[in-house]
Design a protein around this motif. Structure first.
Motif, PDB file in Angstrom:
ATOM      1  N   LEU A  74       0.842  -1.195   0.000  1.00 42.17           N
ATOM      2  CA  LEU A  74       0.000   0.000   0.000  1.00 42.17           C
ATOM      3  C   LEU A  74       0.876   1.242   0.000  1.00 42.17           C
ATOM      4  N   PRO A  75       0.703   2.124  -0.998  1.00 38.80           N
ATOM      5  CA  PRO A  75       1.407   3.411  -0.946  1.00 38.80           C
ATOM      6  C   PRO A  75       0.625   4.388  -0.057  1.00 38.80           C
ATOM      7  N   VAL A  76       1.266   4.966   0.900  1.00 42.15           N
ATOM      8  CA  VAL A  76       0.602   5.929   1.788  1.00 42.15           C
ATOM      9  C   VAL A  76       1.057   7.355   1.499  1.00 42.15           C
ATOM     10  N   GLY A  77       1.989   7.522   0.591  1.00 41.92           N
ATOM     11  CA  GLY A  77       2.423   8.846   0.176  1.00 41.92           C
ATOM     12  C   GLY A  77       2.087   9.041  -1.294  1.00 41.92           C
ATOM     13  N   LYS A  78       3.108   9.132  -2.109  1.00 42.81           N
ATOM     14  CA  LYS A  78       2.925   9.241  -3.549  1.00 42.81           C
ATOM     15  C   LYS A  78       2.201   8.007  -4.098  1.00 42.81           C
ATOM     16  N   GLY A  79       1.134   8.228  -4.868  1.00 44.76           N
ATOM     17  CA  GLY A  79       0.398   7.132  -5.460  1.00 44.76           C
ATOM     18  C   GLY A  79      -0.824   6.694  -4.684  1.00 44.76           C
ATOM     19  N   LEU A  80      -1.121   7.357  -3.542  1.00 46.78           N
ATOM     20  CA  LEU A  80      -2.292   6.953  -2.766  1.00 46.78           C
ATOM     21  C   LEU A  80      -3.595   7.345  -3.473  1.00 46.78           C
ATOM     22  N   PHE A  81      -3.671   8.574  -3.966  1.00 49.38           N
ATOM     23  CA  PHE A  81      -4.902   9.058  -4.590  1.00 49.38           C
ATOM     24  C   PHE A  81      -4.909   8.857  -6.105  1.00 49.38           C
ATOM     25  N   ILE A  82      -3.758   8.899  -6.712  1.00 49.21           N
ATOM     26  CA  ILE A  82      -3.647   8.641  -8.146  1.00 49.21           C
ATOM     27  C   ILE A  82      -2.225   8.185  -8.436  1.00 49.21           C
ATOM     28  N   ASP A  83      -2.106   7.228  -9.324  1.00 45.93           N
ATOM     29  CA  ASP A  83      -0.788   6.786  -9.759  1.00 45.93           C
ATOM     30  C   ASP A  83      -0.739   6.795 -11.279  1.00 45.93           C
ATOM     31  N   GLU A  84       0.393   6.380 -11.816  1.00 47.55           N
ATOM     32  CA  GLU A  84       0.581   6.492 -13.263  1.00 47.55           C
ATOM     33  C   GLU A  84      -0.383   5.621 -14.043  1.00 47.55           C
ATOM     34  N   ARG A  85      -0.676   4.430 -13.537  1.00 48.25           N
ATOM     35  CA  ARG A  85      -1.574   3.541 -14.280  1.00 48.25           C
ATOM     36  C   ARG A  85      -3.008   4.069 -14.256  1.00 48.25           C
ATOM     37  N   ARG A  86      -3.448   4.622 -13.132  1.00 46.62           N
ATOM     38  CA  ARG A  86      -4.791   5.202 -13.095  1.00 46.62           C
ATOM     39  C   ARG A  86      -4.861   6.457 -13.964  1.00 46.62           C
ATOM     40  N   MET A  87      -3.760   7.206 -14.023  1.00 43.76           N
ATOM     41  CA  MET A  87      -3.716   8.365 -14.902  1.00 43.76           C
ATOM     42  C   MET A  87      -3.880   7.936 -16.361  1.00 43.76           C
ATOM     43  N   LEU A  88      -3.177   6.887 -16.784  1.00 44.80           N
ATOM     44  CA  LEU A  88      -3.240   6.432 -18.167  1.00 44.80           C
ATOM     45  C   LEU A  88      -4.637   5.936 -18.532  1.00 44.80           C
ATOM     46  N   ILE A  89      -5.290   5.245 -17.617  1.00 40.79           N
ATOM     47  CA  ILE A  89      -6.628   4.733 -17.890  1.00 40.79           C
ATOM     48  C   ILE A  89      -7.627   5.876 -18.017  1.00 40.79           C
ATOM     49  N   LYS A  90      -7.546   6.864 -17.122  1.00 40.62           N
ATOM     50  CA  LYS A  90      -8.450   8.013 -17.211  1.00 40.62           C
ATOM     51  C   LYS A  90      -8.229   8.777 -18.510  1.00 40.62           C
ATOM     52  N   GLN A  91      -6.977   8.957 -18.890  1.00 39.67           N
ATOM     53  CA  GLN A  91      -6.698   9.669 -20.140  1.00 39.67           C
ATOM     54  C   GLN A  91      -7.177   8.868 -21.345  1.00 39.67           C
ATOM     55  N   ALA A  92      -7.071   7.542 -21.281  1.00 40.96           N
ATOM     56  CA  ALA A  92      -7.530   6.709 -22.394  1.00 40.96           C
ATOM     57  C   ALA A  92      -9.051   6.782 -22.538  1.00 40.96           C
ATOM     58  N   LYS A  93      -9.766   6.866 -21.417  1.00 45.51           N
ATOM     59  CA  LYS A  93     -11.225   7.010 -21.491  1.00 45.51           C
ATOM     60  C   LYS A  93     -11.594   8.348 -22.139  1.00 45.51           C
ATOM     61  N   ILE A  94     -10.865   9.392 -21.796  1.00 42.12           N
ATOM     62  CA  ILE A  94     -11.113  10.703 -22.412  1.00 42.12           C
ATOM     63  C   ILE A  94     -10.766  10.657 -23.892  1.00 42.12           C
ATOM     64  N   TYR A  95      -9.764   9.878 -24.244  1.00 38.50           N
ATOM     65  CA  TYR A  95      -9.357   9.769 -25.651  1.00 38.50           C
ATOM     66  C   TYR A  95     -10.499   9.232 -26.514  1.00 38.50           C
ATOM     67  N   GLY A  96     -11.422   8.467 -25.912  1.00 38.79           N
ATOM     68  CA  GLY A  96     -12.561   7.957 -26.669  1.00 38.79           C
ATOM     69  C   GLY A  96     -13.394   9.079 -27.269  1.00 38.79           C
ATOM     70  N   SER A  97     -13.625  10.161 -26.501  1.00 40.77           N
ATOM     71  CA  SER A  97     -14.392  11.295 -27.033  1.00 40.77           C
ATOM     72  C   SER A  97     -13.585  12.036 -28.100  1.00 40.77           C
ATOM     73  N   LEU A  98     -12.265  12.090 -27.929  1.00 42.92           N
ATOM     74  CA  LEU A  98     -11.421  12.723 -28.943  1.00 42.92           C
ATOM     75  C   LEU A  98     -11.457  11.935 -30.248  1.00 42.92           C
ATOM     76  N   ALA A  99     -11.426  10.614 -30.148  1.00 43.08           N
ATOM     77  CA  ALA A  99     -11.473   9.773 -31.342  1.00 43.08           C
ATOM     78  C   ALA A  99     -12.814   9.905 -32.046  1.00 43.08           C
ATOM     79  N   GLU A 100     -13.890  10.012 -31.274  1.00 40.66           N
ATOM     80  CA  GLU A 100     -15.214  10.193 -31.880  1.00 40.66           C
ATOM     81  C   GLU A 100     -15.294  11.520 -32.627  1.00 40.66           C
ATOM     82  N   ALA A 101     -14.722  12.572 -32.022  1.00 44.58           N
ATOM     83  CA  ALA A 101     -14.709  13.880 -32.691  1.00 44.58           C
ATOM     84  C   ALA A 101     -13.878  13.827 -33.968  1.00 44.58           C
ATOM     85  N   GLU A 102     -12.754  13.131 -33.927  1.00 38.29           N
ATOM     86  CA  GLU A 102     -11.925  13.002 -35.128  1.00 38.29           C
ATOM     87  C   GLU A 102     -12.649  12.204 -36.206  1.00 38.29           C
TER      88      GLU A 102
END
Length: 476
Positions: free
Chosen positions: A131-159
């Motif tokens: 368990l990370p209790v400092g860096k990575g507790l609320f968000i980490d790199e893998r959760r960042m990538l997944i959230k950005q990929a979900k947003i990319y879906g709307s970008l792809a639809e617009a394209e």
């Protein structure tokens, strides 16, 4: 000259070549074919597949993973160590990573911390979490990538909408260019046939002494002019026909060619002219849903996620781990764990003292975020102004189309009046040719205004970024 009257009533307005095997192709038929088979539209649809692949790749960071290793050392007939390690790691969305490890360690010179009792045949099972209790507790790199990929879906639809609209708009413009060239060709054919008949009649009148030699020269010049006009119109028609053929595709990607016997449906219309209030509604929709606006807004949300991770990276990295040994899993099955016995406990700590790398990344993200927000403001304003400008041009072209149509009709009346004057001996061939030229010019101006107006009716939804260039998205 009175013998000319009969042929002169073959007016040069809306006269088409008489071919029993002529095929008429409507714009909607071309678009229906394109939506099913056009490579550019198929390419646009691939954007959704690309978005799915992007999200699947990001979610791959949460895939369970098996790790194994085996190490053996024999020297001078003695086993120094024989170590086997196998682990199952199960990443989850929350920052708790379960892990199950299996060891089998033996050997004469085995490191004491790796020793496993022979009572269990040197096998040992541990189950625990980190368990990370400092860096990575609320968000980490893998959760960042997944959230950005979900947003990319709307970008792809617009394209996808952007690419599809561009292809459809190009097809529609090519069709109307072909329509204009076809109508001009009809006028040129009619005018050439009329000039040829007049020339033949004037020659006959000259032979009987009813026409002067200058009349035959004048008629010949007119006929030669009409021949040149026809040659040019034929070239333009062929060029526009081939340009439209580029967008005709059959099933399984088979390219089609527009037949020389095919003509556009005459006097057809496509699209609508919105009212003033409808345009204001269209502007409100476009400033939030235009593909470029959606892409910039999505990019801004992606940067928000990245900024959250950059802020999280300013914290010290503190990772706690706890594992039970031979509980609840062991070689004998499942047993009740004793939390204060047979366990491993660990803590890792790291913290860069100056944080220059982390602060630099956060600063860059903030700058990018501000740039995107400024671009978003400019894009929204540009979309609004462009829609209003296109709408004003649409109304102007609508008025011009009506004006040129009335002019063409009036020139038709003048031409007919000149024929009557010629019949009564109050005119001559020179004046008649002038009226013919003016009538031809008026008809061509009307056709050009008509086609520009039809193109502009599609330009407005294209500028607004409406999916499939349809107003249903706004007014349904």
């Amino acid at each position: 000259m009175k013998k000319l009257v009969g042929i002169l009533f073959l007016l040069i307005v809306n006269v088409a070549t008489a071919q029993t095997d002529t095929v008429y192709l409507a714009l909607e038929e071309v678009l229906e074919m394109a939506r099913s088979n056009h490579p550019l539209l198929a390419q646009a649809r691939l954007q959704s597949d690309l978005a799915d692949a992007q999200l699947r790749t990001a979610r791959g960071t949460l895939d369970p993973k098996i790790e194994s290793s085996y190490q053996l050392k024999n020297f001078k007939d003695k086993t120094y160590y024989d170590k086997f390690y196998n682990a199952l790691k199960i990443p989850v969305w929350f920052p708790i990573d379960p892990k199950v490890e299996v060891y089998r360690n033996e050997g004469s010179y085995l490191n004491p911390e790796s020793y496993v009792s022979s009572a269990t045949d040197h096998w040992q099972v541990t189950a625990g979490v980190s368990l990370p209790v400092g860096k990575g507790l609320f968000i980490d790199e893998r959760r960042m990538l997944i959230k950005q990929a979900k947003i990319y879906g709307s970008l792809a639809e617009a394209e996808q909408i952007k690419l599809a609209n561009k292809a459809l708009f190009t097809i529609i413009k090519s069709y109307w260019d072909w329509y204009l060239a076809s109508e001009k060709l009809k006028l040129a054919i009619s005018a050439q046939e009329l000039a040829a008949d007049i020339y033949d009649r004037v020659l006959t009148d000259y032979e009987y002494g009813e026409a002067a030699v200058v009349d035959t020269v004048q008629a010949l010049i007119t006929f030669q002019t009409r021949q040149a006009d026809y040659t040019k119109a034929q070239l333009d028609w062929n060029q526009t026909r081939l340009a439209l053929s580029i967008h005709l595709w059959g099933a399984e990607g088979i390219p089609l060619e527009l037949s020389e016997l095919a003509f556009p449906v005459p006097n057809q219309t496509f699209g609508v002219v919105p009212s003033d209030t409808s345009v204001q509604r269209l502007v409100s929709w476009a400033t939030e849903n235009h593909p470029e606006v959606i892409k910039l807004a999505g990019k801004s949300r992606q940067l928000d996620v990245e900024q959250s991770w950059n802020k999280e990276s300013l914290k010290p990295e503190i990772n706690l781990s706890y594992s039970l040994i031979d509980a609840p899993f062991s070689q004998d099955g499942i047993s009740t764990p004793k939390w204060d016995e047979n366990y491993k406990l660990g803590m890792d700590f790291s913290f860069p003292l100056l944080l220059r790398k982390e602060r630099g990344k956060l600063q860059k993200t903030r700058v990018y975020k501000e740039q995107v927000e400024l671009d978003l403001q400019l894009t929204r304003k540009a979309v609004e102004n462009q829609i209003l400008a296109e709408y004003n041009e649409l109304l102007t072209l609508q008025t011009l189309r009506t004006q040129y149509q009335l002019m063409s009709q009036n020139y038709q009346r003048l031409y007919q009046a000149e024929i009557i004057n010629l019949e009564n001996g109050e005119s001559d061939l020179f004046k008649l040719n002038i009226q013919q030229n003016k009538l031809l010019e008026a008809n061509i101006k009307y056709l050009e205004a008509y086609v520009k107006f039809e193109k502009q009716k599609v330009q407005l939804p294209y500028t607004a970024g409406l999916p499939d260039l349809s107003y249903l998205q706004v007014y349904e």
